[in-house]
Motif scaffolding. Structure first.
Motif, PDB file in Angstrom:
ATOM      1  N   ILE A 218      52.123  66.309  33.372  1.00  0.00           N
ATOM      2  CA  ILE A 218      53.582  67.263  33.316  1.00  0.00           C
ATOM      3  C   ILE A 218      53.888  66.577  31.530  1.00  0.00           C
ATOM      4  O   ILE A 218      53.135  65.556  31.653  1.00  0.00           O
ATOM      5  N   ILE A 219      53.871  67.190  30.835  1.00  0.00           N
ATOM      6  CA  ILE A 219      54.339  67.136  29.606  1.00  0.00           C
ATOM      7  C   ILE A 219      55.806  67.444  29.567  1.00  0.00           C
ATOM      8  O   ILE A 219      56.513  68.719  29.849  1.00  0.00           O
ATOM      9  N   PHE A 220      56.183  66.961  29.263  1.00  0.00           N
ATOM     10  CA  PHE A 220      58.022  66.967  29.099  1.00  0.00           C
ATOM     11  C   PHE A 220      58.334  67.347  27.414  1.00  0.00           C
ATOM     12  O   PHE A 220      57.665  66.477  26.085  1.00  0.00           O
ATOM     13  N   MET A 221      58.195  68.496  26.686  1.00  0.00           N
ATOM     14  CA  MET A 221      59.236  68.353  25.584  1.00  0.00           C
ATOM     15  C   MET A 221      60.335  67.642  24.877  1.00  0.00           C
ATOM     16  O   MET A 221      61.134  67.976  25.580  1.00  0.00           O
ATOM     17  N   SER A 222      60.159  66.627  24.717  1.00  0.00           N
ATOM     18  CA  SER A 222      61.147  65.646  23.859  1.00  0.00           C
ATOM     19  C   SER A 222      61.676  66.761  22.703  1.00  0.00           C
ATOM     20  O   SER A 222      61.292  67.566  22.264  1.00  0.00           O
ATOM     21  N   SER A 223      61.988  64.739  21.776  1.00  0.00           N
ATOM     22  CA  SER A 223      62.097  65.392  20.544  1.00  0.00           C
ATOM     23  C   SER A 223      62.462  63.982  19.416  1.00  0.00           C
ATOM     24  O   SER A 223      62.089  62.447  19.950  1.00  0.00           O
ATOM     25  N   MET A 224      62.553  63.973  18.613  1.00  0.00           N
ATOM     26  CA  MET A 224      62.595  63.500  17.779  1.00  0.00           C
ATOM     27  C   MET A 224      64.005  62.411  18.012  1.00  0.00           C
ATOM     28  O   MET A 224      64.781  61.659  18.066  1.00  0.00           O
ATOM     29  N   ALA A 225      64.700  63.470  18.506  1.00  0.00           N
ATOM     30  CA  ALA A 225      66.121  62.961  19.250  1.00  0.00           C
ATOM     31  C   ALA A 225      66.258  62.557  20.384  1.00  0.00           C
ATOM     32  O   ALA A 225      67.029  61.763  21.372  1.00  0.00           O
ATOM     33  N   GLY A 226      65.470  62.135  21.569  1.00  0.00           N
ATOM     34  CA  GLY A 226      65.008  61.427  22.513  1.00  0.00           C
ATOM     35  C   GLY A 226      64.697  59.836  21.559  1.00  0.00           C
ATOM     36  O   GLY A 226      64.940  59.163  22.855  1.00  0.00           O
ATOM     37  N   ILE A 227      64.893  59.051  20.411  1.00  0.00           N
ATOM     38  CA  ILE A 227      64.521  57.937  20.446  1.00  0.00           C
ATOM     39  C   ILE A 227      66.114  57.410  18.901  1.00  0.00           C
ATOM     40  O   ILE A 227      66.409  56.777  19.232  1.00  0.00           O
TER      41      ILE A 227
ATOM     42  N   GLU B 199      63.829  61.190  27.571  1.00  0.00           N
ATOM     43  CA  GLU B 199      62.866  59.994  27.375  1.00  0.00           C
ATOM     44  C   GLU B 199      62.542  58.719  28.890  1.00  0.00           C
ATOM     45  O   GLU B 199      61.635  58.701  29.134  1.00  0.00           O
ATOM     46  N   ALA B 200      63.614  58.743  29.601  1.00  0.00           N
ATOM     47  CA  ALA B 200      64.037  57.653  30.383  1.00  0.00           C
ATOM     48  C   ALA B 200      63.555  58.569  31.660  1.00  0.00           C
ATOM     49  O   ALA B 200      62.623  57.625  32.352  1.00  0.00           O
ATOM     50  N   ILE B 201      63.179  60.185  31.997  1.00  0.00           N
ATOM     51  CA  ILE B 201      62.357  60.269  33.138  1.00  0.00           C
ATOM     52  C   ILE B 201      61.150  60.507  33.134  1.00  0.00           C
ATOM     53  O   ILE B 201      60.525  59.803  33.864  1.00  0.00           O
ATOM     54  N   ALA B 202      61.213  60.943  31.749  1.00  0.00           N
ATOM     55  CA  ALA B 202      59.195  60.756  31.905  1.00  0.00           C
ATOM     56  C   ALA B 202      58.473  59.277  31.501  1.00  0.00           C
ATOM     57  O   ALA B 202      58.040  59.131  32.568  1.00  0.00           O
ATOM     58  N   THR B 203      59.032  58.401  31.316  1.00  0.00           N
ATOM     59  CA  THR B 203      58.922  56.798  31.675  1.00  0.00           C
ATOM     60  C   THR B 203      58.577  56.875  33.008  1.00  0.00           C
ATOM     61  O   THR B 203      57.916  55.833  32.974  1.00  0.00           O
ATOM     62  N   THR B 204      59.696  56.593  33.678  1.00  0.00           N
ATOM     63  CA  THR B 204      60.339  57.058  34.833  1.00  0.00           C
ATOM     64  C   THR B 204      58.570  57.648  36.010  1.00  0.00           C
ATOM     65  O   THR B 204      58.144  56.851  36.443  1.00  0.00           O
TER      66      THR B 204
ATOM     67  N   VAL C 257      51.083  61.596  33.234  1.00  0.00           N
ATOM     68  CA  VAL C 257      52.811  62.150  32.520  1.00  0.00           C
ATOM     69  C   VAL C 257      53.123  61.906  30.952  1.00  0.00           C
ATOM     70  O   VAL C 257      52.840  60.671  30.732  1.00  0.00           O
ATOM     71  N   ALA C 258      53.439  62.272  30.602  1.00  0.00           N
ATOM     72  CA  ALA C 258      53.243  62.587  28.807  1.00  0.00           C
ATOM     73  C   ALA C 258      54.741  63.033  28.089  1.00  0.00           C
ATOM     74  O   ALA C 258      55.160  63.834  29.410  1.00  0.00           O
TER      75      ALA C 258
END
Length: 261
Positions: free
Chosen positions: A127-136, A153-158, A170-171
């Motif tokens: 599973i790859i979540f398209m996050s963003s620079m805005a995730g950090i 970001e929290a969902i993906a890390t967990t 997951v990434a």
């Protein structure tokens, strides 16, 4: 080795280019889009390029549409579908804020849950979540979107920790500011509800912040990076691109430990 890759929100932007790029490499690409007109447009464009994409309407907020995911078998799921809207967090209408969370967080997690169940049953998948620079990072007047990507970001890390024992990877992929029109539409959206006579946020401050969008990156470079990373069997948990964006993200994260108010 060719993969079957399911990528949501493939009707435009980085996802559309990535869907085409992956198909060119010989991967089987399942490319649902939000609206019926996008189905026709994407099918026709894929045909004109001689590419075979599985295209259908799947609004991720629609339970009937989501049920279609159950009909497909795939190796990699890319949770890309998202909406974007800017504006000051102190004054953004809550209905607008809720809509961003409905699409970017709740509905996105729902798609990932369906993929997770499929992958756990198979004992493998990614599973790859398209996050963003805005995730950090956190920038003024981009707060609504930023909040959703911090949640991702929290969902993906967990989920990475929870699913690892089931053989599921997951990434995240974290693009910088690319000129797809996505960021520009977000910047415009706040002017629909903002009223200088009512709101205390200064118009000139928001206009100054919008100038950051004047020098966005070429989407072709991000698409190339996504086409490279998505099919891989092993890579970094977080892929931030370009390199300047990765540096910015790391510097921003480090700064928070020294911030004072």
């Amino acid at each position: 080795m060719t993969k079957t890759i399911f990528i949501t929100g493939a009707g435009s932007g980085l996802a559309k280019g990535t869907a085409f790029g992956l198909a060119k490499q010989g991967h089987k690409v399942i490319a649902p889009v939000e609206t019926a007109p996008q189905v026709t447009a994407l099918r026709e464009e894929a045909e004109s390029k001689g590419l075979a994409l599985e295209v259908f309407k799947m609004d991720i907020k629609n339970p009937q549409d989501l049920a279609q995911m159950l009909d497909y078998d795939f190796d990699i799921f890319v949770a890309n579908a998202a909406v974007n809207e800017g504006g000051p967090l102190s004054e953004v209408p809550m209905s607008n804020f809720r809509e961003l969370f409905e699409v970017n967080v709740f509905s996105t997690l729902e798609t990932a849950q369906i993929a997770a169940r499929k992958f756990v049953d198979k004992g493998k998948g990614k599973i790859i979540f398209m996050s963003s620079m805005a995730g950090i990072m956190a920038s003024p007047y981009v707060g609504p979107y930023t909040a959703t990507k911090h949640a991702i970001e929290a969902i993906a890390t967990t989920m990475q920790k929870e699913l690892e024992g089931h053989g599921v990877q997951v990434a995240t992929i974290n693009p910088g500011a690319f000129a797809t029109g996505f960021n520009d539409r977000s910047a415009e959206a706040k002017w629909k509800w903002y009223d200088e006579a009512i709101h205390f946020t200064r118009k000139e401050d928001m206009e100054e912040a919008d100038k950051a969008l004047e020098n966005q990156y070429d989407p072709a470079d991000m698409i190339e990076k996504m086409v490279e990373i998505i099919p891989l069997d092993t890579h970094q948990f977080r892929t931030a691109f370009p390199e300047e964006t990765e540096k910015q993200m790391k510097q921003e994260e480090a700064k928070r430990w020294d911030m004072k108010i």
